[in-house]
Design a protein around this motif. Structure first.
Motif, short mmCIF file in Angstrom:
data_model
loop_
_atom_site.label_atom_id
_atom_site.label_comp_id
_atom_site.label_asym_id
_atom_site.label_seq_id
_atom_site.Cartn_x
_atom_site.Cartn_y
_atom_site.Cartn_z
N ARG A 24 1.57 8.67 -0.50
CA ARG A 24 0.39 8.59 0.37
C ARG A 24 -0.51 7.45 -0.08
O ARG A 24 -1.00 6.65 0.74
CB ARG A 24 -0.39 9.91 0.32
N GLU A 25 -0.63 7.40 -1.39
CA GLU A 25 -1.48 6.33 -1.96
C GLU A 25 -0.98 4.96 -1.52
O GLU A 25 -1.73 4.11 -0.99
CB GLU A 25 -1.45 6.45 -3.49
N SER A 26 0.38 4.85 -1.73
CA SER A 26 0.94 3.52 -1.42
C SER A 26 0.85 3.23 0.07
O SER A 26 0.49 2.12 0.49
CB SER A 26 2.38 3.43 -1.95
N ALA A 27 1.13 4.32 0.86
CA ALA A 27 1.06 4.15 2.30
C ALA A 27 -0.35 3.81 2.72
O ALA A 27 -0.58 2.91 3.56
CB ALA A 27 1.51 5.45 2.98
N PHE A 28 -1.29 4.48 2.12
CA PHE A 28 -2.68 4.26 2.39
C PHE A 28 -3.08 2.83 2.06
O PHE A 28 -3.70 2.12 2.87
CB PHE A 28 -3.50 5.26 1.55
N LYS A 29 -2.55 2.44 0.88
CA LYS A 29 -2.88 1.09 0.44
C LYS A 29 -2.30 0.10 1.41
O LYS A 29 -2.98 -0.87 1.86
CB LYS A 29 -2.30 0.85 -0.96
N GLN A 30 -1.05 0.34 1.79
CA GLN A 30 -0.39 -0.58 2.70
C GLN A 30 -1.15 -0.61 4.02
O GLN A 30 -1.40 -1.70 4.58
CB GLN A 30 1.05 -0.12 2.93
N LEU A 31 -1.48 0.61 4.49
CA LEU A 31 -2.21 0.67 5.77
C LEU A 31 -3.53 -0.07 5.68
O LEU A 31 -3.91 -0.83 6.58
CB LEU A 31 -2.46 2.15 6.12
N GLN A 32 -4.16 0.13 4.52
CA GLN A 32 -5.45 -0.55 4.34
C GLN A 32 -5.26 -2.06 4.38
O GLN A 32 -5.99 -2.80 5.07
CB GLN A 32 -6.08 -0.12 3.00
N GLY A 33 -4.20 -2.49 3.68
CA GLY A 33 -3.89 -3.93 3.65
C GLY A 33 -3.60 -4.42 5.06
O GLY A 33 -4.18 -5.43 5.51
N ASP A 34 -2.76 -3.62 5.77
CA ASP A 34 -2.42 -3.99 7.13
C ASP A 34 -3.66 -4.05 8.00
O ASP A 34 -3.85 -5.00 8.78
CB ASP A 34 -1.42 -2.97 7.71
N ALA A 35 -4.48 -3.02 7.83
CA ALA A 35 -5.69 -2.93 8.63
C ALA A 35 -6.59 -4.12 8.36
O ALA A 35 -7.12 -4.74 9.30
CB ALA A 35 -6.42 -1.60 8.34
N GLU A 36 -6.73 -4.45 7.07
CA GLU A 36 -7.60 -5.59 6.73
C GLU A 36 -7.02 -6.85 7.31
O GLU A 36 -7.72 -7.68 7.91
CB GLU A 36 -7.70 -5.70 5.21
N LYS A 37 -5.62 -6.89 7.19
CA LYS A 37 -4.98 -8.10 7.71
C LYS A 37 -5.20 -8.18 9.21
O LYS A 37 -5.60 -9.23 9.74
CB LYS A 37 -3.46 -8.03 7.40
#
Lengths: 242, 153
Positions: B127-140
């Protein structure tokens, strides 16, 4: 004396008449011997039949003989005592059986059917000779028993408990056979006479009670004679403890 | 009637003692010996033999009975012992069983806990990693949107 009308053949009264047999210059009562042979024959037949095949599991007549033996042994042992009764058991037993069978034979066998030239057949014990013979045998037996067991110490019996008893004890030696013989003789003869008189007066039914009483008396007399004989022997062999 | 008795008469009479007496005595003595041989001795022997047999049989039976009783007592004691032993065995087995069950249960519980813990950790990590990825994606994406908007102006 008025002669009684002796009409019925079964109800004849004959007392004191004998069938005399001459033996050398001795006279004997034939009817007594004839009936005694019947008695002895019956006894021997019973004994021979009963002892033909003795087994540990008794059957048939052996039971009866063992019962008789037991009965006689108890009588002898009770009167004579444990130590000496074995020697005297045959004598006591023979007295008992002979007198018993004689008495009952006299009462049960229809002797009157056999006619003798003189006298009549009946119980051998209804003749004074038989009873005196038996009583004298008892006297001899107890003297012999006492003398053979104790020697001359037997005569201590006459001074016990005190020498005052001597005359009484000597008299006793005469009264013992006298009472023995007359008791038996009197009872059996009286019984036969009662039955004969009743049968003479009323031939049917009425003598029956007297006959039953006679059977009872006969058995009792045999028992009394044998018991007293055993008692006298027991008295003679008894060791008094000082 | 008295004449019948013929007391003291020369011939006959109730009290006529003669040679019948000694002969009868001899006869009775002979009968005594005959009966002794034919009756009293053999029957006595049989009866006494039987009495002896019964006495010894009874003694033997008594002995056997005592033996049986002893054996029975022995057996009862053995049975009691065996029963006690069995009970103990059963108790031991029950205790063993209980302990094993409890051990197994504890092990299984621990196992289950451990695997659950691990799974949770894994889930958390993912979840953490997914969250992080999502966050990264979202920021991107946000950056991209901002860039596009700015560029369109």
């Amino acid at each position: 004396m008025v002669p009684l009308p002796l009409a019925l053949p079964f109800a004849e009264l004959e007392v004191g008449q004998h069938l005399y047999w001459q033996l050398g210059n001795l006279k004997i009562h034939g009817q007594v011997f004839l009936s005694s042979w019947v008695v002895i024959g019956a006894l021997l037949a019973l004994v021979v039949v009963g002892t033909r095949k003795l087994e540990r599991d008794p059957r048939g007549v052996q039971n009866l003989l063992e019962f008789l033996w037991d009965y006689i042994r108890d009588m002898a042992r009770e009167q004579i005592g444990e130590k000496a009764y074995r020697d005297w058991l045959p004598f006591i037993g023979t007295l008992f059986l002979f007198i018993f069978v004689s008495n009952w034979g006299g009462a049960l066998v229809p002797w009157k059917l056999i006619h003798l030239p003189s006298g009549e057949l009946g119980a051998p014990t209804a003749d004074i000779n038989t009873t005196v013979a038996l009583a004298l045998l008892v006297s001899l037996a107890y003297f012999y028993a006492g003398l053979s067991r104790k020697g001359f110490r037997y005569f201590e019996y006459y001074v016990e408990p005190t020498p005052i008893m001597v005359p009484f004890k000597i008299v006793e030696d005469f009264t013992k056979p006298l009472s023995l013989s007359f008791r038996l003789f009197g009872n059996i003869l009286a019984d036969e006479l009662v039955v004969a008189v009743l049968a003479f007066l009323v031939p049917l039914v009425v003598p029956l009670p007297a006959m039953f009483l006679g059977l009872f008396t006969s058995a009792i007399q045999a028992l009394i004679f044998a018991t007293l004989a055993a008692y006298y022997i027991g008295e003679a062999v008894h060791e008094s403890h000082h | 009637m008295t004449s019948w008795l013929l007391l003291g008469a020369t011939e006959g009479g109730l009290f006529d003692l003669d040679a019948t007496l000694p002969l009868m005595a001899v006869q009775v003595v002979l009968l005594t010996f005959i009966l002794n041989a034919l009756f009293f001795r053999p029957v006595g022997r049989v009866v006494e033999e039987r009495e002896g047999y019964i006495t010894t049989s009874r003694a033997e039976a008594k002995q056997k009975l005592a033996q049986v009783e002893r054996l029975e007592a022995d057996l009862a004691a053995q049975l009691k012992e065996a029963r006690l032993a069995t009970q103990k065995l059963i108790q031991d087995a029950e205790q063993d069983c209980d302990r094993l069950y409890r051990d197994a249960l504890a092990a299984a519980t621990a196992d289950a806990n451990a695997s659950r813990e691990q799974a949770r950790r894994e889930i958390d990590a993912e979840r953490e990693s997914a969250f992080k990825q999502l966050q990264g994606d979202a920021e991107k994406l946000g950056d991209l949107i901002v860039d596009r908007l700015l560029a369109a102006k």
